[in-house]
Design a protein around this motif. Structure first.
Motif, mmCIF file in Angstrom:
data_model
loop_
_atom_site.group_PDB
_atom_site.id
_atom_site.type_symbol
_atom_site.label_atom_id
_atom_site.label_comp_id
_atom_site.label_asym_id
_atom_site.label_seq_id
_atom_site.Cartn_x
_atom_site.Cartn_y
_atom_site.Cartn_z
ATOM 1 N N MET A 1 0.843 -1.178 0.000
ATOM 2 C CA MET A 1 0.000 0.000 0.000
ATOM 3 C C MET A 1 0.889 1.243 0.000
ATOM 4 O O MET A 1 1.840 1.343 0.742
ATOM 5 C CB MET A 1 -0.905 -0.027 1.240
ATOM 6 C CG MET A 1 -1.858 1.120 1.257
ATOM 7 S SD MET A 1 -3.257 0.983 2.400
ATOM 8 C CE MET A 1 -2.541 0.458 3.918
ATOM 9 N N SER A 2 0.573 2.195 -0.867
ATOM 10 C CA SER A 2 1.388 3.398 -0.949
ATOM 11 C C SER A 2 0.861 4.462 0.000
ATOM 12 O O SER A 2 -0.318 4.525 0.301
ATOM 13 C CB SER A 2 1.393 3.941 -2.381
ATOM 14 O OG SER A 2 0.105 4.414 -2.714
ATOM 15 N N LYS A 3 1.774 5.293 0.443
ATOM 16 C CA LYS A 3 1.403 6.413 1.306
ATOM 17 C C LYS A 3 1.142 7.626 0.430
ATOM 18 O O LYS A 3 1.862 7.881 -0.526
ATOM 19 C CB LYS A 3 2.526 6.745 2.274
ATOM 20 C CG LYS A 3 2.593 5.859 3.466
ATOM 21 C CD LYS A 3 3.623 6.422 4.425
ATOM 22 C CE LYS A 3 3.571 5.708 5.743
ATOM 23 N NZ LYS A 3 4.543 6.261 6.679
ATOM 24 N N HIS A 4 0.138 8.367 0.771
ATOM 25 C CA HIS A 4 -0.165 9.613 0.065
ATOM 26 C C HIS A 4 0.350 10.765 0.910
ATOM 27 O O HIS A 4 -0.025 10.911 2.057
ATOM 28 C CB HIS A 4 -1.666 9.754 -0.158
ATOM 29 C CG HIS A 4 -2.062 11.071 -0.724
ATOM 30 N ND1 HIS A 4 -1.818 11.396 -2.028
ATOM 31 C CD2 HIS A 4 -2.657 12.134 -0.171
ATOM 32 C CE1 HIS A 4 -2.261 12.626 -2.255
ATOM 33 N NE2 HIS A 4 -2.773 13.091 -1.129
ATOM 34 N N HIS A 5 1.213 11.570 0.333
ATOM 35 C CA HIS A 5 1.732 12.750 1.029
ATOM 36 C C HIS A 5 1.179 13.991 0.354
ATOM 37 O O HIS A 5 1.319 14.169 -0.847
ATOM 38 C CB HIS A 5 3.262 12.775 0.987
ATOM 39 C CG HIS A 5 3.885 11.640 1.724
ATOM 40 N ND1 HIS A 5 3.946 11.604 3.090
ATOM 41 C CD2 HIS A 5 4.449 10.507 1.295
ATOM 42 C CE1 HIS A 5 4.531 10.494 3.472
ATOM 43 N NE2 HIS A 5 4.845 9.802 2.398
ATOM 44 N N SER A 6 0.564 14.831 1.131
ATOM 45 C CA SER A 6 -0.020 16.054 0.613
ATOM 46 C C SER A 6 1.035 17.146 0.509
ATOM 47 O O SER A 6 1.879 17.287 1.396
ATOM 48 C CB SER A 6 -1.137 16.507 1.538
ATOM 49 O OG SER A 6 -1.705 17.699 1.064
ATOM 50 N N ILE A 7 0.977 17.890 -0.549
ATOM 51 C CA ILE A 7 1.882 19.024 -0.736
ATOM 52 C C ILE A 7 1.412 20.207 0.107
ATOM 53 O O ILE A 7 2.201 20.928 0.682
ATOM 54 C CB ILE A 7 1.966 19.416 -2.224
ATOM 55 C CG1 ILE A 7 2.625 18.289 -3.008
ATOM 56 C CG2 ILE A 7 2.724 20.715 -2.402
ATOM 57 C CD1 ILE A 7 2.618 18.487 -4.491
ATOM 58 N N MET A 8 0.101 20.368 0.209
ATOM 59 C CA MET A 8 -0.459 21.469 0.983
ATOM 60 C C MET A 8 -0.767 21.005 2.401
ATOM 61 O O MET A 8 -1.230 19.888 2.606
ATOM 62 C CB MET A 8 -1.762 21.959 0.350
ATOM 63 C CG MET A 8 -1.593 22.629 -0.969
ATOM 64 S SD MET A 8 -3.117 23.434 -1.529
ATOM 65 C CE MET A 8 -4.128 22.034 -1.942
ATOM 66 N N SER A 9 -0.545 21.885 3.354
ATOM 67 C CA SER A 9 -0.891 21.559 4.737
ATOM 68 C C SER A 9 -2.415 21.550 4.886
ATOM 69 O O SER A 9 -3.135 22.191 4.111
ATOM 70 C CB SER A 9 -0.293 22.583 5.693
ATOM 71 O OG SER A 9 -0.972 23.822 5.586
ATOM 72 N N GLU A 10 -2.886 20.838 5.874
ATOM 73 C CA GLU A 10 -4.325 20.808 6.143
ATOM 74 C C GLU A 10 -4.836 22.207 6.479
ATOM 75 O O GLU A 10 -5.917 22.595 6.044
ATOM 76 C CB GLU A 10 -4.634 19.834 7.279
ATOM 77 C CG GLU A 10 -4.505 18.387 6.891
ATOM 78 C CD GLU A 10 -5.452 17.968 5.769
ATOM 79 O OE1 GLU A 10 -6.665 18.243 5.866
ATOM 80 O OE2 GLU A 10 -4.969 17.362 4.799
ATOM 81 N N ASP A 11 -4.052 22.965 7.229
ATOM 82 C CA ASP A 11 -4.463 24.330 7.585
ATOM 83 C C ASP A 11 -4.656 25.185 6.347
ATOM 84 O O ASP A 11 -5.614 25.954 6.254
ATOM 85 C CB ASP A 11 -3.432 24.981 8.508
ATOM 86 C CG ASP A 11 -3.421 24.389 9.896
ATOM 87 O OD1 ASP A 11 -4.419 23.740 10.287
ATOM 88 O OD2 ASP A 11 -2.413 24.564 10.602
ATOM 89 N N PHE A 12 -3.740 25.054 5.371
ATOM 90 C CA PHE A 12 -3.841 25.840 4.144
ATOM 91 C C PHE A 12 -5.076 25.419 3.342
ATOM 92 O O PHE A 12 -5.792 26.260 2.803
ATOM 93 C CB PHE A 12 -2.574 25.684 3.302
ATOM 94 C CG PHE A 12 -2.569 26.517 2.056
ATOM 95 C CD1 PHE A 12 -2.675 27.887 2.121
ATOM 96 C CD2 PHE A 12 -2.453 25.919 0.813
ATOM 97 C CE1 PHE A 12 -2.670 28.661 0.970
ATOM 98 C CE2 PHE A 12 -2.441 26.679 -0.334
ATOM 99 C CZ PHE A 12 -2.556 28.054 -0.266
#
Length: 62
Positions: A1-12
């Motif tokens: 299973m691959s991990k998804h990394h977000s470029i944008m922070s949750e706050d943004f």
């Protein structure tokens, strides 16, 4: 299973959602309930923000 990394922070993401008027939907129903059009608008707003930030950081370097 691959991990998804977000470029944008949750706050943004939440900040953009507030600006575009979809924060209440996100808060009550989650991101999956935001329309495709609104998601596109969120991406467009993020790109404009990044371009503006880039220009500010590189202004005067030329």
């Amino acid at each position: 299973m691959s991990k998804h990394h977000s470029i944008m922070s949750e706050d943004f993401k939440y900040e953009l959602a507030k600006e575009l008027g979809v924060y209440d939907v996100v808060k009550s129903e989650g991101w999956g309930s935001v329309s495709s059009r609104q998601c596109g608008n969120l991406v467009t707003a993020a790109i404009r923000y990044a371009e503006k930030l880039y220009e500010q950081q590189n202004n005067g370097m030329h």
